[in-house]
Design a protein around this motif. Sequence first.
Motif, PDB file in Angstrom:
ATOM      1  N   GLY A 124       1.420   3.623  -2.998  1.00  0.00           N
ATOM      2  CA  GLY A 124       0.398   4.526  -3.496  1.00  0.00           C
ATOM      3  C   GLY A 124       0.596   5.972  -3.101  1.00  0.00           C
ATOM      4  O   GLY A 124      -0.122   6.859  -3.594  1.00  0.00           O
ATOM      5  N   PRO A 138       0.800  -1.230   0.000  1.00  0.00           N
ATOM      6  CA  PRO A 138       0.000   0.000   0.000  1.00  0.00           C
ATOM      7  C   PRO A 138       0.833   1.280   0.000  1.00  0.00           C
ATOM      8  O   PRO A 138       0.413   2.298  -0.560  1.00  0.00           O
ATOM      9  CB  PRO A 138      -0.830  -0.118   1.283  1.00  0.00           C
ATOM     10  CG  PRO A 138      -0.938  -1.593   1.522  1.00  0.00           C
ATOM     11  CD  PRO A 138       0.391  -2.157   1.082  1.00  0.00           C
ATOM     12  N   CYS A 194      -5.836   5.698  -3.121  1.00  0.00           N
ATOM     13  CA  CYS A 194      -5.449   4.303  -2.956  1.00  0.00           C
ATOM     14  C   CYS A 194      -6.695   3.457  -2.736  1.00  0.00           C
ATOM     15  O   CYS A 194      -7.484   3.739  -1.824  1.00  0.00           O
ATOM     16  CB  CYS A 194      -4.500   4.126  -1.773  1.00  0.00           C
ATOM     17  SG  CYS A 194      -2.823   4.643  -2.114  1.00  0.00           S
TER      18      CYS A 194
END
Length: 294
Positions: A37, A34, A47
């Motif tokens: 992003g 993650p 995201c």
Amino acid sequence: MTNIAFIGLGIMGSPMAVHLAGAGHAVAGLDRTPERGAPLVEAGGRCATSVADAVKGADVICVMVPDSPDVEQVLAGEDGVFQHAETGSLIIDFSSIRPDVTQQLAEQARALGFRILDAPVSGGEAGAKNAVLSIMVGGEGDDFDAAKPLFDAVGKTVVHVGPSGSGQTVKAANQLIVAANIQALSEAVVFLEAYGVDTKAALEVLGGGLAGSSVLNQKKENMLSRSFQPGFRIDLHHKDMGIVTAAAREAGVAVPLGSLVAQLVASARANGDGGLDHSALLRGVERLSGKAAD
């Protein structure tokens, strides 16, 4: 403005998604890591938390992941794009994968009511960051025309090369040429150094003649400084050379130089260089020459 889902925010995908957001499109990015992003969010994108979240309301779904199984999983796997995307949306696969897998996925996509283009890119990290990628596109001409403004936001040389799978075939040829050029440049550098030549000056003059190439321009500093921070990893080029040699065998085409370079790329990987930039083929030449790679 187009609503875009961008799946795969790695070295190449992240700057491409950022450019699309910068062009005024609404971009929802998704990556297994993650944190990748963050640049997209800074550029005005968001995201997503899942494929379903990313493709919700998307007109276009872009994919940029490492290999054929990854694309198959993202598109046709459980909770994949085929399951959650809206019928009629356009799928653009920027990944570099096997042409036969691309053709199979295109058939599935069309049967489900999707439009699809295979659009592998060349230019490495620098090309992605500077939005000057070469993009070789396979698929229907109308779909290419519809996607052209998006391609222009991330690339400089954008060409429709034929039906589904054609983009991947051209990319395989690209990777054959690039690997052979990097290997030749590596051998030239080690050869020049063995004779005590001012290697930087030598590469400057070689770059102005017939030996000049984009490979020489982009990779000479890596080789001179022995700095191999990945712009395009040997692991990925190893995958691509496997695609080249397998596809050539399937077509009954002899690629003797390509087969040799494929083995040299495999050797570099076996010696622990897989995570380095493909300019680290230089280290393999040093090993073969009895010079310990640093």
